[in-house]
Design a protein around this motif. Structure first.
Motif, PDB file in Angstrom:
ATOM      1  N   UNK A   1       0.809  -1.219   0.000  1.00  0.00           N
ATOM      2  CA  UNK A   1       0.000   0.000   0.000  1.00  0.00           C
ATOM      3  C   UNK A   1       0.846   1.275   0.000  1.00  0.00           C
ATOM      4  N   UNK A   2       2.163   1.125   0.125  1.00  0.00           N
ATOM      5  CA  UNK A   2       3.033   2.297   0.039  1.00  0.00           C
ATOM      6  C   UNK A   2       3.427   2.546  -1.410  1.00  0.00           C
ATOM      7  N   UNK A   3       3.721   3.794  -1.732  1.00  0.00           N
ATOM      8  CA  UNK A   3       4.189   4.113  -3.075  1.00  0.00           C
ATOM      9  C   UNK A   3       5.643   3.676  -3.225  1.00  0.00           C
ATOM     10  N   UNK A   4       6.107   3.723  -4.464  1.00  0.00           N
ATOM     11  CA  UNK A   4       7.505   3.385  -4.735  1.00  0.00           C
ATOM     12  C   UNK A   4       8.416   4.282  -3.904  1.00  0.00           C
ATOM     13  N   UNK A   5       8.167   5.570  -3.933  1.00  0.00           N
ATOM     14  CA  UNK A   5       9.029   6.498  -3.192  1.00  0.00           C
ATOM     15  C   UNK A   5       8.965   6.228  -1.686  1.00  0.00           C
ATOM     16  N   UNK A   6       7.775   5.986  -1.167  1.00  0.00           N
ATOM     17  CA  UNK A   6       7.630   5.722   0.268  1.00  0.00           C
ATOM     18  C   UNK A   6       8.363   4.439   0.668  1.00  0.00           C
TER      19      UNK A   6
ATOM     20  N   UNK B   1      15.694   7.944 -10.280  1.00  0.00           N
ATOM     21  CA  UNK B   1      16.140   8.279 -11.625  1.00  0.00           C
ATOM     22  C   UNK B   1      17.023   7.208 -12.233  1.00  0.00           C
ATOM     23  N   UNK B   2      17.920   6.642 -11.429  1.00  0.00           N
ATOM     24  CA  UNK B   2      18.835   5.606 -11.908  1.00  0.00           C
ATOM     25  C   UNK B   2      18.069   4.398 -12.425  1.00  0.00           C
ATOM     26  N   UNK B   3      16.993   4.018 -11.734  1.00  0.00           N
ATOM     27  CA  UNK B   3      16.208   2.837 -12.101  1.00  0.00           C
ATOM     28  C   UNK B   3      15.044   3.167 -13.033  1.00  0.00           C
ATOM     29  N   UNK B   4      14.984   4.428 -13.498  1.00  0.00           N
ATOM     30  CA  UNK B   4      13.928   4.843 -14.432  1.00  0.00           C
ATOM     31  C   UNK B   4      12.534   4.583 -13.836  1.00  0.00           C
ATOM     32  N   UNK B   5      12.360   5.005 -12.598  1.00  0.00           N
ATOM     33  CA  UNK B   5      11.102   4.784 -11.895  1.00  0.00           C
ATOM     34  C   UNK B   5      10.307   6.073 -11.690  1.00  0.00           C
ATOM     35  N   UNK B   6      10.681   7.130 -12.406  1.00  0.00           N
ATOM     36  CA  UNK B   6      10.026   8.422 -12.192  1.00  0.00           C
ATOM     37  C   UNK B   6       8.508   8.344 -12.377  1.00  0.00           C
TER      38      UNK B   6
ATOM     39  N   UNK C   1      22.388   6.489   3.587  1.00  0.00           N
ATOM     40  CA  UNK C   1      21.786   5.955   2.365  1.00  0.00           C
ATOM     41  C   UNK C   1      22.030   6.870   1.172  1.00  0.00           C
ATOM     42  N   UNK C   2      21.776   6.347  -0.001  1.00  0.00           N
ATOM     43  CA  UNK C   2      21.864   7.180  -1.194  1.00  0.00           C
ATOM     44  C   UNK C   2      20.635   8.075  -1.263  1.00  0.00           C
TER      45      UNK C   2
ATOM     46  N   UNK D   1      10.293  -5.330 -10.142  1.00  0.00           N
ATOM     47  CA  UNK D   1      11.652  -5.852 -10.096  1.00  0.00           C
ATOM     48  C   UNK D   1      12.669  -4.710 -10.024  1.00  0.00           C
ATOM     49  N   UNK D   2      12.383  -3.625 -10.721  1.00  0.00           N
ATOM     50  CA  UNK D   2      13.292  -2.463 -10.647  1.00  0.00           C
ATOM     51  C   UNK D   2      13.258  -1.831  -9.262  1.00  0.00           C
TER      52      UNK D   2
END
Length: 309
Positions: free
Chosen positions: A94-99, A119-124, A111-112, A140-141
């Motif tokens: 239920x969390x977003x990718x960013x969260x 951006x590195x994983x093209x997940x924008x 952490x990075x 997977x990304x």
């Protein structure tokens, strides 16, 4: 080459009376992509889990960055220098990718930057989507991003492209290549021969708990991949019968006729024989591949799920 990032020597793992690993030895250098191949049950995941410190070895040596990850005291510090993508990776649905990535980043002292990782994983485009709603490739990304959130020195990727469509697989390949370009050491387990051949600097093939062969893809293919072959498409019995008069090694694969060859003179002889009999066939050159090497040592090919066929 300096001290190896990974050192495995005489590694043994037993479960009761069953031996999963039987004296496995190899090293992985800094900045290297090392591919570990083998069918289901060969010992790939067991080897990686010992190196990650989540499974105890029975005997032998298994160190990462000079430390034993299973050591209760020193293993903790070396684990913080690892990134791990398990085969069954999942995140908070239920969390977003960013969260999710911010949560994983909060576990570490240094952490990075999460936006940079996105951006590195093209997940924008997916950064504000809940994890449960992502495609398989995007999930997977996210897993690879989570493995990199602590800026690790070594990354373990267990079947990173299993179940992905071709486009998502190639996007993941690009990420792995970028890791190498950034000086990261990568240990990659995969069922895909083309993936291992494309990405790995060196490859080890495990068969029944033993390391059957070790070397670069080019070395292994050159030594064990067999001859180049000419394929006469849909040549049938007529083409096969004609070529067998000149080449004992000609074989049939369905209606295709396959002819190993050493030089262009073999092709000239074959084509001359067919023209002389008034026969015609489309011709293709087949290069030996890593799959032929695997077949030689394992005795069978693998499905995409890692089972023998």
């Amino acid at each position: 080459m300096g001290a190896p990032v990974v050192r495995v020597e005489g590694l043994v793992k037993r479960y009761g009376g069953a031996t999963a690993l039987d004296g496995v030895s190899f090293e992985v250098g800094k900045g290297e992509v090392f591919g570990l191949l083998g069918p289901n049950g060969a010992g790939k995941t067991t080897t990686v889990e010992i190196l990650e410190g989540v499974r105890a070895k029975t005997a032998g040596v298994a160190t990462v960055l000079g430390e034993d990850p299973s050591d209760l005291k020193r293993g903790r510090s070396v684990k913080r220098k690892m990134g791990v993508l398990p085969q069954d990776f999942s995140a908070f649905a239920r969390l977003t990718v960013r969260e999710n990535l911010e949560f994983f980043a909060g576990i570490y002292d240094s952490p990075v930057n999460v936006p940079e990782l996105i951006g590195l994983l093209k997940l924008e485009e997916d950064s504000q989507k809940r994890f449960a709603l992502l495609s398989g490739g995007s999930k997977q990304r996210v897993g690879v991003a989570a493995a990199l959130v602590n800026d690790p020195e070594i990354v373990f990727l267990d079947e990173p492209t299993i179940g992905l469509d071709p486009e998502a697989r190639r996007a993941t390949w690009k990420v792995i290549s970028d890791l190498k370009d950034r000086g990261k050491t990568v240990v990659l387990t995969t069922h895909y021969m083309d993936e291992a051949e494309k990405l790995s600097d060196r490859i080890g093939i495990l068969v029944k708990g033993k390391l059957a062969v070790l070397g670069s893809p080019a070395e292994l293919i050159g030594r064990f991949g067999g001859s180049k072959t000419i394929v006469f498409k849909n040549g049938g019995d007529a083409v096969f019968g004609t070529l067998r008069r000149f080449f004992d090694g000609a074989t049939m694969e369905g209606q295709d006729v396959v002819l190993p060859f050493e030089n262009l003179r073999d092709l000239d002889v074959a084509m001359g024989a067919l023209v002389g009999r008034g026969l015609d066939s489309d011709v293709a050159l087949r290069q030996p591949t890593l799959e032929e090497v695997f077949l030689r040592f394992a005795g069978f090919r693998m499905t995409e799920s890692g089972d023998a066929v």
